[in-house]
Design a protein around this motif. Structure first.
Motif, PDB file in Angstrom:
ATOM      1  N   ASN A  55      -3.511  14.552  -4.806  1.00  0.00           N
ATOM      2  CA  ASN A  55      -3.066  13.786  -4.015  1.00  0.00           C
ATOM      3  C   ASN A  55      -2.781  12.263  -4.852  1.00  0.00           C
ATOM      4  OD1 ASN A  55      -1.725  12.667  -1.821  1.00  0.00           O
ATOM      5  ND2 ASN A  55      -3.812  11.556  -0.833  1.00  0.00           N
ATOM      6  N   TYR A  56      -3.632  12.027  -5.786  1.00  0.00           N
ATOM      7  CA  TYR A  56      -3.482  10.842  -6.715  1.00  0.00           C
ATOM      8  C   TYR A  56      -2.721  11.059  -8.051  1.00  0.00           C
ATOM      9  CZ  TYR A  56      -7.246  10.717  -2.991  1.00  0.00           C
ATOM     10  OH  TYR A  56      -7.493  10.911  -1.986  1.00  0.00           O
ATOM     11  N   GLY A  57      -2.217  12.129  -8.054  1.00  0.00           N
ATOM     12  CA  GLY A  57      -1.407  12.026  -9.188  1.00  0.00           C
ATOM     13  C   GLY A  57      -1.888  12.780 -10.461  1.00  0.00           C
ATOM     14  N   LYS A  58      -3.416  13.033 -10.284  1.00  0.00           N
ATOM     15  CA  LYS A  58      -4.117  13.598 -11.557  1.00  0.00           C
ATOM     16  C   LYS A  58      -3.916  15.134 -11.683  1.00  0.00           C
ATOM     17  CE  LYS A  58      -8.024  10.654 -11.124  1.00  0.00           C
ATOM     18  NZ  LYS A  58      -9.632  10.579 -11.163  1.00  0.00           N
ATOM     19  N   VAL A  59      -3.423  15.530 -12.769  1.00  0.00           N
ATOM     20  CA  VAL A  59      -3.176  17.062 -12.939  1.00  0.00           C
ATOM     21  C   VAL A  59      -4.842  17.845 -12.725  1.00  0.00           C
ATOM     22  CG1 VAL A  59      -2.878  18.817 -14.869  1.00  0.00           C
ATOM     23  CG2 VAL A  59      -1.389  16.842 -14.762  1.00  0.00           C
ATOM     24  N   VAL A  60      -4.518  18.850 -12.021  1.00  0.00           N
ATOM     25  CA  VAL A  60      -5.754  19.656 -11.824  1.00  0.00           C
ATOM     26  C   VAL A  60      -6.125  20.634 -12.635  1.00  0.00           C
ATOM     27  CG1 VAL A  60      -7.164  21.091  -9.866  1.00  0.00           C
ATOM     28  CG2 VAL A  60      -5.342  19.154  -9.368  1.00  0.00           C
ATOM     29  N   LYS A  61      -6.780  20.446 -13.851  1.00  0.00           N
ATOM     30  CA  LYS A  61      -6.796  21.353 -14.786  1.00  0.00           C
ATOM     31  C   LYS A  61      -7.988  22.595 -14.542  1.00  0.00           C
ATOM     32  CE  LYS A  61      -5.814  18.325 -18.437  1.00  0.00           C
ATOM     33  NZ  LYS A  61      -6.010  17.752 -19.924  1.00  0.00           N
ATOM     34  N   TYR A 120       0.852  -1.245   0.077  1.00  0.00           N
ATOM     35  CA  TYR A 120      -0.140   0.189   0.054  1.00  0.00           C
ATOM     36  C   TYR A 120       0.942   1.225  -0.298  1.00  0.00           C
ATOM     37  CZ  TYR A 120      -3.380  -3.248   1.200  1.00  0.00           C
ATOM     38  OH  TYR A 120      -4.359  -4.471   1.228  1.00  0.00           O
ATOM     39  N   ALA A 121       1.206   1.755  -1.077  1.00  0.00           N
ATOM     40  CA  ALA A 121       2.088   2.931  -1.528  1.00  0.00           C
ATOM     41  C   ALA A 121       1.062   4.029  -1.750  1.00  0.00           C
ATOM     42  CB  ALA A 121       3.141   2.758  -2.501  1.00  0.00           C
ATOM     43  N   ALA A 122       0.098   3.511  -2.641  1.00  0.00           N
ATOM     44  CA  ALA A 122      -0.883   4.893  -2.922  1.00  0.00           C
ATOM     45  C   ALA A 122      -1.948   4.844  -1.791  1.00  0.00           C
ATOM     46  CB  ALA A 122      -1.767   4.339  -4.303  1.00  0.00           C
ATOM     47  N   PRO A 123      -2.501   5.937  -1.712  1.00  0.00           N
ATOM     48  CA  PRO A 123      -3.452   6.140  -0.260  1.00  0.00           C
ATOM     49  C   PRO A 123      -4.746   5.235  -0.206  1.00  0.00           C
ATOM     50  CG  PRO A 123      -3.284   8.235  -1.781  1.00  0.00           C
ATOM     51  CD  PRO A 123      -2.638   7.161  -2.658  1.00  0.00           C
ATOM     52  N   MET A 124      -4.500   4.693   1.094  1.00  0.00           N
ATOM     53  CA  MET A 124      -5.401   3.632   1.336  1.00  0.00           C
ATOM     54  C   MET A 124      -6.946   3.892   1.316  1.00  0.00           C
ATOM     55  SD  MET A 124      -3.146   1.476   4.079  1.00  0.00           S
ATOM     56  CE  MET A 124      -4.349   0.084   4.197  1.00  0.00           C
ATOM     57  N   TYR A 162      -2.108  -0.238 -12.883  1.00  0.00           N
ATOM     58  CA  TYR A 162      -2.024   1.265 -13.022  1.00  0.00           C
ATOM     59  C   TYR A 162      -3.182   1.773 -13.624  1.00  0.00           C
ATOM     60  CZ  TYR A 162      -0.769   0.643 -17.875  1.00  0.00           C
ATOM     61  OH  TYR A 162      -0.922   0.459 -19.334  1.00  0.00           O
ATOM     62  N   GLY A 163      -3.654   3.046 -13.058  1.00  0.00           N
ATOM     63  CA  GLY A 163      -5.007   3.568 -13.396  1.00  0.00           C
ATOM     64  C   GLY A 163      -5.156   4.838 -12.722  1.00  0.00           C
ATOM     65  N   GLY A 164      -6.350   5.555 -12.978  1.00  0.00           N
ATOM     66  CA  GLY A 164      -6.784   6.930 -12.232  1.00  0.00           C
ATOM     67  C   GLY A 164      -6.415   8.171 -12.798  1.00  0.00           C
ATOM     68  N   ALA A 165      -5.579   7.778 -14.093  1.00  0.00           N
ATOM     69  CA  ALA A 165      -5.017   9.198 -14.853  1.00  0.00           C
ATOM     70  C   ALA A 165      -4.651   8.707 -16.074  1.00  0.00           C
ATOM     71  CB  ALA A 165      -4.067  10.038 -13.981  1.00  0.00           C
ATOM     72  N   PRO A 166      -4.397   9.577 -17.157  1.00  0.00           N
ATOM     73  CA  PRO A 166      -3.843   8.997 -18.345  1.00  0.00           C
ATOM     74  C   PRO A 166      -2.635   8.510 -18.091  1.00  0.00           C
ATOM     75  CG  PRO A 166      -5.142  11.247 -18.446  1.00  0.00           C
ATOM     76  CD  PRO A 166      -4.948  11.051 -17.248  1.00  0.00           C
ATOM     77  N   MET A 167      -2.291   7.302 -18.821  1.00  0.00           N
ATOM     78  CA  MET A 167      -0.997   6.806 -19.003  1.00  0.00           C
ATOM     79  C   MET A 167      -0.588   7.064 -20.342  1.00  0.00           C
ATOM     80  SD  MET A 167       1.440   5.422 -17.198  1.00  0.00           S
ATOM     81  CE  MET A 167       3.091   4.577 -17.402  1.00  0.00           C
ATOM     82  N   SER A 196       2.746  -6.766  -5.185  1.00  0.00           N
ATOM     83  CA  SER A 196       1.789  -6.295  -6.170  1.00  0.00           C
ATOM     84  C   SER A 196       1.172  -4.888  -5.414  1.00  0.00           C
ATOM     85  CB  SER A 196       0.662  -7.272  -6.225  1.00  0.00           C
ATOM     86  OG  SER A 196       0.911  -8.613  -6.939  1.00  0.00           O
ATOM     87  N   MET A 197       1.008  -3.839  -6.270  1.00  0.00           N
ATOM     88  CA  MET A 197       0.416  -2.840  -6.008  1.00  0.00           C
ATOM     89  C   MET A 197      -0.239  -2.120  -6.867  1.00  0.00           C
ATOM     90  SD  MET A 197       4.052  -0.525  -6.275  1.00  0.00           S
ATOM     91  CE  MET A 197       3.200   1.050  -5.791  1.00  0.00           C
ATOM     92  N   PHE A 198      -1.296  -1.046  -6.473  1.00  0.00           N
ATOM     93  CA  PHE A 198      -1.941  -0.260  -7.198  1.00  0.00           C
ATOM     94  C   PHE A 198      -0.988   1.275  -7.220  1.00  0.00           C
ATOM     95  CE2 PHE A 198      -4.854   3.382  -8.029  1.00  0.00           C
ATOM     96  CZ  PHE A 198      -5.250   3.055  -9.410  1.00  0.00           C
ATOM     97  N   ALA A 199      -1.082   1.605  -8.668  1.00  0.00           N
ATOM     98  CA  ALA A 199      -0.125   2.948  -8.706  1.00  0.00           C
ATOM     99  C   ALA A 199      -0.803   3.957  -9.814  1.00  0.00           C
ATOM    100  CB  ALA A 199       1.235   2.653  -9.216  1.00  0.00           C
ATOM    101  N   ALA A 200      -0.752   5.067  -9.472  1.00  0.00           N
ATOM    102  CA  ALA A 200      -1.385   6.145 -10.507  1.00  0.00           C
ATOM    103  C   ALA A 200      -0.105   6.029 -11.468  1.00  0.00           C
ATOM    104  CB  ALA A 200      -1.583   7.307  -9.891  1.00  0.00           C
ATOM    105  N   PRO A 201      -0.165   6.573 -12.671  1.00  0.00           N
ATOM    106  CA  PRO A 201       0.733   6.942 -13.629  1.00  0.00           C
ATOM    107  C   PRO A 201       2.134   7.522 -13.180  1.00  0.00           C
ATOM    108  CG  PRO A 201      -1.227   6.968 -14.790  1.00  0.00           C
ATOM    109  CD  PRO A 201      -1.514   6.967 -13.312  1.00  0.00           C
ATOM    110  N   THR A 202       1.915   8.693 -12.376  1.00  0.00           N
ATOM    111  CA  THR A 202       2.927   9.492 -11.695  1.00  0.00           C
ATOM    112  C   THR A 202       3.955   8.481 -10.830  1.00  0.00           C
ATOM    113  OG1 THR A 202       1.560  10.086  -9.991  1.00  0.00           O
ATOM    114  CG2 THR A 202       1.760  11.528 -11.804  1.00  0.00           C
ATOM    115  N   ILE A 203       3.094   7.499 -10.068  1.00  0.00           N
ATOM    116  CA  ILE A 203       3.906   6.662  -9.345  1.00  0.00           C
ATOM    117  C   ILE A 203       4.690   5.755 -10.636  1.00  0.00           C
ATOM    118  CG2 ILE A 203       4.019   4.811  -7.350  1.00  0.00           C
ATOM    119  CD1 ILE A 203       1.442   6.453  -6.509  1.00  0.00           C
TER     120      ILE A 203
END
Length: 514
Positions: free
Chosen positions: A494-500, A196-200, A276-281, A242-249
């Motif tokens: 906090n999850y690596g998404k760009v805040v447009k 658990y590296a990404a936020p739980m 991976y997921g949560g934002a564009p890769m 195994s882990m879940f990660a945003a593209p920035t991670i």
């Protein structure tokens, strides 16, 4: 049936099996985990909490997070997971909206009492240890019966366009996600390890469910966050993670491997699967990740409203470089996961032909019950059983979904639709560009113009003229940016998404560099 039964099942079967690790140190076996969760569940009942009551978790990643989650479900409570980077005033709004009176916190994110609570417990305090004291006979503590459609997880959206909405995720939703993981995402064996590296408080946390189903180990890094060197070393010591990660991670892990001269064999020792997921890769980034770290990636697409369950691009598709449409598939988010139907529809939800862009719709047992105390928003989001995601994309003839953008990010310039992601993909391949985000800006002549915010490479700065020429070589002339804004960094949540929304606000500031 309750999610708590998953822990009871594993603890009865093999109570001595290692379950929760803090770094590489054992925090709890499955038997100890069950005893602590059962003890807390009983004490919460004795304190007056009843099934359906909401409990806030406002914490950094912590090994007790898992014990608290399963204790709440054991008692029939609803977990309200809160982003650890929210301002206290934002958390207090969630407390009031959810009607929560109890919260478990870590002192670093909640150093002062939060308004609206009757009880606020620091999970590192002696008081928390008393609440979590193991019950000597945990299986004598009845698990609260919950119906499949009872809410288990009240997740608040990011609220970038106003107050967040509480997404009601049910027992059925989470069970569906958990079982679908094995079919579509990855096989899990007893003794495997999820980190658990990404936020739980988000998708990483609920990925605990399939790993409890399988009797795997749950590893919370000692740092509580994302430190690539720590994760590589931890994986080498406790077994591939195994882990879940945003593209920035993902990009940070790849940077560490590439800059540190690590071979693919080092990545294999450290990581089994990175979802991976949560934002564009972007395609270029995934090509580099595969080259540096090898075939240990799986992409998923979902939303808080259909948690971690939408589409999947499995490692087989990511490794099939000989496929004639490999690059197109690499740019996609894969095909529908087994528990859901995916449709691309028009504004009324009518299905569109393959290749035509429309709104992505999802239907199935993973889709939320609705928004908490917000019938209007629920009615707008769910129509005839279909979740209208707000994402734009198209399906190809094989059912692979390619996302274009959020509908609110679509740029209409001179009557033509322009999808920012397409422009971003083009610019990321230009020399001198480290990161980029594209937004639309109001224009009296064109309606909107394309503006690119560019983070230049430090030793190879990009110039507008060169970027213009690059774009003209790979996308239509009308899609190229009319303006470039060079910045040191892009604003991200906090999850690596760009805040447009932040970038659009900067365009109103005449002092923004051009």
């Amino acid at each position: 049936m309750s999610l708590a039964h998953l822990l009871v099942r594993q603890a009865r079967h093999d109570p001595g099996r290692a379950a929760i690790l803090h770094g590489d140190a054992l925090h709890a076996t499955y038997g100890q985990w069950a005893a602590r969760s059962a003890g807390l569940a009983l004490r919460l009942r004795q304190a007056g909490l009843a099934p359906g009551d909401r409990v806030i978790l406002f914490m950094r990643n912590h090994p007790r997070y898992l014990e608290l989650m399963w204790a709440a479900w054991w008692a029939g409570l609803v977990i309200v997971p809160v982003n650890a980077k929210l301002h206290p005033s934002e958390v207090e709004w969630i407390i009031g909206n959810a009607g929560a009176r109890w919260a478990f916190v870590t002192a670093d994110v909640a150093p002062a009492p939060l308004a609206g609570l009757a009880h606020q417990i620091d999970v590192d305090s002696p008081q928390a240890s008393e609440w979590l004291a193991p019950h000597p006979r945990p299986f004598d503590v009845d698990v609260a019966e919950r119906a499949p459609d009872d809410v288990a997880w009240l997740f608040y959206t990011s609220g970038t366009t106003g107050r967040p909405k509480g997404v009601m995720i049910t027992q059925r939703n989470l069970m569906t996600m958990g079982m679908g993981y094995f079919v579509d995402v990855d096989a899990v064996a007893p003794g495997d390890a999820i980190a658990y590296a990404a936020p739980m408080s988000h998708g990483a946390g609920i990925y605990a469910i399939p790993h409890v189903m399988a009797g795997a180990r749950h590893v919370v890094p000692a740092s509580g966050g994302v430190d690539p060197a720590e994760l590589f070393a931890l994986g080498a010591r406790v077994g591939p993670l195994s882990m879940f990660a945003a593209p920035t991670i993902v990009n940070r892990l790849v940077d560490h491997a590439e800059n540190g001269g690590l071979a693919e064999a080092d990545a294999a020792r450290a990581f089994k699967t990175i979802v991976y997921g949560g934002a564009p890769m972007y395609v270029a980034d995934m090509q580099r990740a595969l080259r540096v770290m090898g075939p240990r990636f799986v992409q998923i697409y979902g939303q808080g409203e259909t948690p971690m369950t939408g589409t999947v691009l499995p490692r087989q598709a990511l490794s099939d470089t000989g496929h004639p449409r490999f690059l197109e598939r690499l740019a996609s988010v894969g095909r529908a996961q087994t528990p859901v139907w995916i449709r691309v529809g028009d504004e009324q939800g009518r299905e569109l032909p393959a290749g035509e862009v429309g709104e992505v719709l999802v239907k199935g047992d993973s889709v939320m019950a609705g928004y908490w105390q917000n019938e209007a928003a629920t009615a707008a989001a769910i129509r005839d059983g279909w979740l209208f995601t707000g994402d734009l994309g198209f399906l190809d003839e094989d059912g692979f979904l390619t996302l274009k953008d959020r509908s609110k990010d679509l740029i209409i310039s001179g009557g033509s639709n322009i999808y920012p992601r397409e422009v971003e993909e083009a610019l990321l391949n230009a020399p001198g560009v480290a990161e980029v985000a594209v937004v639309g800006a109001p224009d009296p002549e064109w309606g909107e113009i394309v503006v690119a915010f560019v983070v230049p490479e430090p030793d190879h700065p990009a110039r507008p003229e060169a970027l213009d020429q690059h774009c003209l070589g790979c996308i239509a002339r009308f899609k190229r940016p009319k303006r470039y804004v060079f910045v040191e960094r892009l604003p991200k949540n906090n999850y690596g998404k760009v805040v447009k929304t932040t970038l659009r606000a900067q365009l109103d500031d005449s002092s923004a560099p051009a």
